[in-house]
Design an enzyme around this catalytic site. Structure first.
Site, PDB file in Angstrom:
ATOM      1  N   HIS A  81     -10.963  -9.166   0.999  1.00  0.00           N
ATOM      2  CA  HIS A  81     -12.401  -9.001   0.713  1.00  0.00           C
ATOM      3  C   HIS A  81     -13.262 -10.095   1.324  1.00  0.00           C
ATOM      4  CE1 HIS A  81      -9.650  -7.626  -2.462  1.00  0.00           C
ATOM      5  NE2 HIS A  81     -10.308  -6.502  -2.301  1.00  0.00           N
ATOM      6  N   CYS A 103     -10.543  -8.706   6.033  1.00  0.00           N
ATOM      7  CA  CYS A 103     -10.575  -7.574   6.974  1.00  0.00           C
ATOM      8  C   CYS A 103     -11.526  -7.899   8.129  1.00  0.00           C
ATOM      9  CB  CYS A 103     -11.031  -6.306   6.268  1.00  0.00           C
ATOM     10  SG  CYS A 103     -11.213  -4.931   7.428  1.00  0.00           S
ATOM     11  N   GLU A 133     -16.383  -9.412  -2.235  1.00  0.00           N
ATOM     12  CA  GLU A 133     -16.916  -9.286  -0.863  1.00  0.00           C
ATOM     13  C   GLU A 133     -18.367  -9.767  -0.807  1.00  0.00           C
ATOM     14  OE1 GLU A 133     -16.245  -5.516   1.191  1.00  0.00           O
ATOM     15  OE2 GLU A 133     -18.052  -5.895   2.384  1.00  0.00           O
ATOM     16  N   THR A 172     -19.039  -3.322   2.609  1.00  0.00           N
ATOM     17  CA  THR A 172     -18.379  -2.298   3.441  1.00  0.00           C
ATOM     18  C   THR A 172     -17.916  -1.070   2.661  1.00  0.00           C
ATOM     19  OG1 THR A 172     -16.279  -3.431   3.106  1.00  0.00           O
ATOM     20  CG2 THR A 172     -17.505  -3.995   5.106  1.00  0.00           C
ATOM     21  N   CYS A 202     -17.680   0.744   6.195  1.00  0.00           N
ATOM     22  CA  CYS A 202     -16.647   0.843   7.235  1.00  0.00           C
ATOM     23  C   CYS A 202     -16.189   2.285   7.428  1.00  0.00           C
ATOM     24  CB  CYS A 202     -15.469  -0.059   6.887  1.00  0.00           C
ATOM     25  SG  CYS A 202     -14.431   0.645   5.617  1.00  0.00           S
ATOM     26  N   SER A 230     -11.165  -1.369  -8.150  1.00  0.00           N
ATOM     27  CA  SER A 230     -11.339  -1.130  -6.715  1.00  0.00           C
ATOM     28  C   SER A 230     -12.659  -0.411  -6.482  1.00  0.00           C
ATOM     29  CB  SER A 230     -10.166  -0.289  -6.188  1.00  0.00           C
ATOM     30  OG  SER A 230     -10.499   0.270  -4.945  1.00  0.00           O
ATOM     31  N   SER A 231     -13.572  -1.102  -5.819  1.00  0.00           N
ATOM     32  CA  SER A 231     -14.920  -0.565  -5.628  1.00  0.00           C
ATOM     33  C   SER A 231     -14.894   0.731  -4.815  1.00  0.00           C
ATOM     34  CB  SER A 231     -15.764  -1.635  -4.938  1.00  0.00           C
ATOM     35  OG  SER A 231     -16.972  -1.119  -4.514  1.00  0.00           O
ATOM     36  N   ASN A 232     -14.162   0.729  -3.689  1.00  0.00           N
ATOM     37  CA  ASN A 232     -14.174   1.945  -2.853  1.00  0.00           C
ATOM     38  C   ASN A 232     -13.548   3.120  -3.581  1.00  0.00           C
ATOM     39  OD1 ASN A 232     -11.376   2.717  -1.460  1.00  0.00           O
ATOM     40  ND2 ASN A 232     -11.402   0.499  -1.779  1.00  0.00           N
ATOM     41  N   SER A 275      -7.002   0.963  -1.088  1.00  0.00           N
ATOM     42  CA  SER A 275      -5.985  -0.016  -1.490  1.00  0.00           C
ATOM     43  C   SER A 275      -4.807   0.624  -2.228  1.00  0.00           C
ATOM     44  CB  SER A 275      -6.637  -1.106  -2.351  1.00  0.00           C
ATOM     45  OG  SER A 275      -7.469  -0.527  -3.334  1.00  0.00           O
TER      46      SER A 275
HETATM   47  O1  0JX Z   1     -13.085  -3.312  -4.328  1.00  0.00           O
HETATM   48  P1  0JX Z   1     -12.906  -2.930  -2.875  1.00  0.00           P
HETATM   49  O2  0JX Z   1     -13.007  -1.484  -2.624  1.00  0.00           O
HETATM   50  O3  0JX Z   1     -13.824  -3.734  -1.999  1.00  0.00           O
HETATM   51  O4  0JX Z   1     -11.465  -3.451  -2.467  1.00  0.00           O
HETATM   52  P2  0JX Z   1     -10.028  -2.794  -2.422  1.00  0.00           P
HETATM   53  O5  0JX Z   1      -9.840  -1.755  -3.432  1.00  0.00           O
HETATM   54  O6  0JX Z   1      -9.079  -3.944  -2.450  1.00  0.00           O
HETATM   55  O7  0JX Z   1     -10.014  -2.095  -0.999  1.00  0.00           O
HETATM   56  C1  0JX Z   1      -9.584  -2.700   0.136  1.00  0.00           C
HETATM   57  C2  0JX Z   1     -10.306  -3.940   0.540  1.00  0.00           C
HETATM   58  C3  0JX Z   1     -11.656  -3.632   1.015  1.00  0.00           C
HETATM   59  C4  0JX Z   1     -12.396  -4.557   1.605  1.00  0.00           C
HETATM   60  O8  0JX Z   1     -13.500  -4.164   2.243  1.00  0.00           O
HETATM   61 FE1  SF4 Z   2     -11.621  -3.194   6.035  1.00  0.00          FE
HETATM   62 FE2  SF4 Z   2     -12.887  -0.984   5.336  1.00  0.00          FE
HETATM   63 FE3  SF4 Z   2     -10.433  -1.368   4.549  1.00  0.00          FE
HETATM   64 FE4  SF4 Z   2     -12.391  -2.853   3.532  1.00  0.00          FE
HETATM   65  S1  SF4 Z   2     -12.091  -0.672   3.254  1.00  0.00           S
HETATM   66  S2  SF4 Z   2     -10.386  -3.554   4.184  1.00  0.00           S
HETATM   67  S3  SF4 Z   2     -13.723  -3.051   5.348  1.00  0.00           S
HETATM   68  S4  SF4 Z   2     -11.122  -1.132   6.701  1.00  0.00           S
END
Ligand code: 0JX
Ligand code: SF4
Length: 323
Positions: A81, A103, A133, A172, A202, A230-232, A275
């Protein structure tokens, strides 16, 4: 024998590990191979409980701050992050051997923010308060140089020092749709604002949200594999609900499934945050296959062929890995 009811599973593609996560986990694994245990990791390398526990079992020690690490020659890895500038500075002052698993797409945002700053811009970061992040990106610049905006309301309230010298960057892993609205609100108020063409979300975040949009309207329920912090992954659940799917949940793994939500189901969508390991997606599908007669169809909305380089110091080992 009782006949199991039929269940159509639509499996989103792309899903799961992105190139940044893959690289970050490899860095910890290769460091463990090359230098032996322990390998310290500042913050969860990625926001996944299973990944963290698997690495702990191999000898990784996770801490939140460097001050928790004793004076050591063992490697210290920074999570995917990203970190504020103060972190490598502290590591250097303590003569730590550190490996940065930030990343490259997060580092790119750091570079962008620094460039705006050098050009004399006042910077707005669109992101979620408290997320590592966001802390890392804000921490590239002196305190007060970057203002955080989380919502359209924040954008409408924001008072810059000079609207002519404004620039924005983003986290991202945000919702593509929410961010578009926030950027539109900023552009409407400050037409001269500098920034990326769209935002800094991203490719992996964008693609996973797109595939959910294709699948969610076609199914009665969605399951996203990923950890609660996990935000995404959280964004994927939101996208599913907004796309008209009535039931959408985030599960770490099969044992977390609330089966009361999945009674008499005819169709299910499955995806995974950036993740979340594919083995846990398989575990979830297998759990449904015990209760239903499942037919799995993969719905592919994008192809991904991105991979990031491993730090040089670990590369020779990477070539030998698996021998
Ligand atoms: O909480 P995030 O989605 O930013 O992180 P996670 O779940 O570890 O995903 C991969 C890392 C992402 C970084 O941009
Ligand atoms: Fe990189 Fe995007 Fe993966 Fe985050 S989600 S680690 S910015 S490729």
């Amino acid at each position: 024998m009782e006949k199991r009811p039929h269940l159509d599973i639509l499996l989103c593609a792309p899903r799961g590990f992105c190139a940044g996560v893959d690289r970050a986990i490899q860095i910890v694994e290769l460091a463990l191979k090359k230098y032996g245990a322990p390998v310290y990791v500042r913050h969860a390398i990625v926001h996944n409980k299973y990944v963290v526990e698997s690495l702990e079992a191999k000898g990784a020690i996770f801490v939140e701050e460097l001050e928790e690490i004793p004076d050591t020659e063992a490697p210290v890895v920074f999570s995917a992050h990203g970190v504020p500038k103060s972190v490598p500075a502290e590591a250097r002052s303590r003569n730590m051997f550190f490996l940065d698993a930030t990343c490259p797409l997060v580092s790119k945002v750091h570079v962008e923010a620094s460039r705006h700053f050098e050009e004399g811009h006042e910077i707005v970061l669109i992101g979620h308060a408290g997320h590592p992040e966001v802390i890392g990106t804000m921490g590239q610049l002196p305190q007060g140089a970057v203002s955080l905006i989380e919502t359209v309301e924040d954008a409408n309230r924001f008072e810059p020092k000079d609207p002519q010298t404004l620039a924005f960057v983003t986290q991202t892993t945000l919702s593509v749709d929410d961010t578009r609205e926030i950027v539109a609100a900023l552009r409407a108020r400050f037409p001269a604002i500098n920034g990326p063409h769209k935002e800094d979300i991203c490719y992996a975040t964008t693609n996973r949200q797109e595939s959910i949009k294709a699948v969610a309207p076609r199914v009665e329920a969605m399951i996203v594999v990923g950890s609660p912090h996990s935000s995404n992954s959280q964004r994927l659940v939101e996208v599913a609900l907004r796309s008209g799917c009535k039931v959408a949940t985030l599960v770490d793994r099969a044992s977390d499934i609330d089966w009361s939500l999945y009674d008499n189901l005819g169709s299910l969508g499955v995806s995974a945050g950036a993740s979340a390991p594919e083995s846990l997606v398989e575990e979830v599908i297998d759990a449904f296959a015990e209760r239903y007669s499942v037919k799995v169809e993969t719905v592919t909305t994008a192809e991904e062929h991105i991979a990031f380089n491993i730090p040089k110091i670990l590369r020779s080992l990477e070539a030998n890995a698996g021998r």
